[in-house]
Design an enzyme around this catalytic site. Sequence first.
Site, PDB file in Angstrom:
ATOM      1  N   ASP A   1       0.833  -1.206   0.000  1.00 14.18           N
ATOM      2  CA  ASP A   1       0.000   0.000   0.000  1.00 14.18           C
ATOM      3  C   ASP A   1       0.870   1.260   0.000  1.00 14.18           C
ATOM      4  O   ASP A   1       0.644   2.186  -0.787  1.00 14.18           O
ATOM      5  CB  ASP A   1      -0.883   0.040   1.254  1.00 14.18           C
ATOM      6  CG  ASP A   1      -1.912  -1.068   1.323  1.00 14.18           C
ATOM      7  OD1 ASP A   1      -3.084  -0.805   1.019  1.00 14.18           O
ATOM      8  OD2 ASP A   1      -1.546  -2.193   1.697  1.00 14.18           O
TER       9      ASP A   1
ATOM     10  N   GLU B   1      -5.357   7.309   0.488  1.00  9.13           N
ATOM     11  CA  GLU B   1      -5.853   6.606   1.678  1.00  9.13           C
ATOM     12  C   GLU B   1      -4.843   6.598   2.815  1.00  9.13           C
ATOM     13  O   GLU B   1      -5.213   6.652   3.984  1.00  9.13           O
ATOM     14  CB  GLU B   1      -6.238   5.160   1.319  1.00  9.13           C
ATOM     15  CG  GLU B   1      -6.816   4.421   2.510  1.00  9.13           C
ATOM     16  CD  GLU B   1      -7.353   3.040   2.172  1.00  9.13           C
ATOM     17  OE1 GLU B   1      -8.024   2.457   3.036  1.00  9.13           O
ATOM     18  OE2 GLU B   1      -7.106   2.560   1.054  1.00  9.13           O
TER      19      GLU B   1
ATOM     20  N   ASP C   1      -6.536   4.893  -4.308  1.00 11.88           N
ATOM     21  CA  ASP C   1      -6.517   3.760  -3.385  1.00 11.88           C
ATOM     22  C   ASP C   1      -5.381   2.851  -3.836  1.00 11.88           C
ATOM     23  O   ASP C   1      -5.495   2.141  -4.834  1.00 11.88           O
ATOM     24  CB  ASP C   1      -7.841   3.002  -3.400  1.00 11.88           C
ATOM     25  CG  ASP C   1      -7.972   2.071  -2.202  1.00 11.88           C
ATOM     26  OD1 ASP C   1      -6.935   1.717  -1.614  1.00 11.88           O
ATOM     27  OD2 ASP C   1      -9.104   1.703  -1.846  1.00 11.88           O
TER      28      ASP C   1
ATOM     29  N   ILE D   1      -3.956   0.098  -2.672  1.00 10.09           N
ATOM     30  CA  ILE D   1      -4.404  -1.300  -2.746  1.00 10.09           C
ATOM     31  C   ILE D   1      -5.823  -1.334  -2.208  1.00 10.09           C
ATOM     32  O   ILE D   1      -6.048  -1.229  -1.008  1.00 10.09           O
ATOM     33  CB  ILE D   1      -3.511  -2.276  -1.951  1.00 10.09           C
ATOM     34  CG1 ILE D   1      -2.116  -2.356  -2.549  1.00 10.09           C
ATOM     35  CG2 ILE D   1      -4.152  -3.670  -1.936  1.00 10.09           C
ATOM     36  CD1 ILE D   1      -1.192  -3.352  -1.842  1.00 10.09           C
ATOM     37  N   ASP D   2      -6.772  -1.434  -3.112  1.00 10.89           N
ATOM     38  CA  ASP D   2      -8.170  -1.577  -2.724  1.00 10.89           C
ATOM     39  C   ASP D   2      -8.435  -3.061  -2.543  1.00 10.89           C
ATOM     40  O   ASP D   2      -8.234  -3.855  -3.465  1.00 10.89           O
ATOM     41  CB  ASP D   2      -9.071  -1.000  -3.818  1.00 10.89           C
ATOM     42  CG  ASP D   2     -10.544  -1.030  -3.433  1.00 10.89           C
ATOM     43  OD1 ASP D   2     -10.830  -1.068  -2.223  1.00 10.89           O
ATOM     44  OD2 ASP D   2     -11.386  -1.018  -4.337  1.00 10.89           O
TER      45      ASP D   2
ATOM     46  N   THR E   1      -7.294  -4.779   0.634  1.00 11.91           N
ATOM     47  CA  THR E   1      -6.044  -5.257   1.254  1.00 11.91           C
ATOM     48  C   THR E   1      -6.199  -6.656   1.840  1.00 11.91           C
ATOM     49  O   THR E   1      -5.270  -7.456   1.806  1.00 11.91           O
ATOM     50  CB  THR E   1      -5.562  -4.262   2.329  1.00 11.91           C
ATOM     51  OG1 THR E   1      -5.385  -2.975   1.728  1.00 11.91           O
ATOM     52  CG2 THR E   1      -4.238  -4.702   2.934  1.00 11.91           C
TER      53      THR E   1
ATOM     54  N   ASP F   1     -12.663   4.590  -2.979  1.00 12.13           N
ATOM     55  CA  ASP F   1     -13.174   3.227  -3.160  1.00 12.13           C
ATOM     56  C   ASP F   1     -14.127   3.102  -4.345  1.00 12.13           C
ATOM     57  O   ASP F   1     -14.515   1.979  -4.708  1.00 12.13           O
ATOM     58  CB  ASP F   1     -13.907   2.764  -1.895  1.00 12.13           C
ATOM     59  CG  ASP F   1     -12.958   2.380  -0.774  1.00 12.13           C
ATOM     60  OD1 ASP F   1     -11.866   1.883  -1.081  1.00 12.13           O
ATOM     61  OD2 ASP F   1     -13.319   2.584   0.398  1.00 12.13           O
TER      62      ASP F   1
END
Length: 351
Positions: free
Chosen positions: A45, A68, A131, A133-134, A136, A284
């Site tokens: 991330d 994020e 984002d 890593i959407d 995780t 998101d």
Amino acid sequence: MGSYLKEAHIAQLAVKRATILTQKVALEHLKGVSKEDKSPVTIGDFGAQAIIINSVLKNFPGDEVVGEEDSELIKEKNLGDDILAHIESIQKEDSAHDNELGVLSDVKSICDTIDKGQSKGGRKGRIWALDPIDGTKGFLRGDQYAVCLAFMVDGVVQVGVIGCPNLPHDLGDPSSHVGGLFTAVRGVGSYFQDLKDDLIYPFTNSTKIHVDNSRALEQARVLEGVEKGHSSHELQALIKKGVNIQSKSVNLDSQVKYCALAKGDAEIYLRLPKDVKYREKIWDHAAGSLLVHESGGKVSDIYGNELDFGHGRTLNSQGVIASTTTTHDKIIGTIKSIIGEKGEKLEQYCK
């Protein structure tokens, strides 16, 4: 194509570089820590956010970024050297694009860059929603996740790019190739290319994708999230029963659900609130919602209202319904018949 060809191209390059980094993190040594809200975050991330923000601001230095993550946990958990090693590795592998994307060469610049993602968003100016890593939890399981970047002007999403390293090209075919890069530009359309291939420029020379508006509601394929904490599965089951959908839902993490819908591999994506006070984060949904819109679908809150990405870092609405135009009105009507026109009965499903 308007004035956003460069924004789309830089977004594609940055998302692809960041996605390759996350794949290497997953393969080499996955590490997760918990944030204050108990949600997980990984060096993937942080590395992806640093790469993308650095790339965006190199090309568009006056822009803002709604990201994020921040660097607090990097410093607290001494993750900096590990993140730097992964970033340097991917920069070396992708050095052909250094002139366009720039490079990061020390821990301080990584932390400083990550912390440039603290824009409050809003209705004025050029703002990116990221984002890194959407999904995780899906990433930690070795399952579906996505790297998502959207570009907004005066609160309206104009460009969306999503990297999906584990998504099959055909969701219904287990032997299908996996890995895709999805790109949408408002008024131009939605496009797909294999993540492993060299980037196609301009993106309009890649494969144009469309939702499947021909399928009847009863035969619609439904996508839902994996995590029960993200959506009311009880309400989802009632909606499916109300419109006589017989098929079992496919559960996927992250904005890959938008991608599968935009590509015609499903017709409905349901995300129903688990808390009447909860508001979705713009990162998101910004890229994915444009992808579905530009592929001929429709995205709204649970009452049928368009999503407002100019409100701030969150949407001032409840839930998300993405679907084909064929099914959308019936889905919204069914939701209202269950929870009331203004959600008078919604709270009983938020448990």
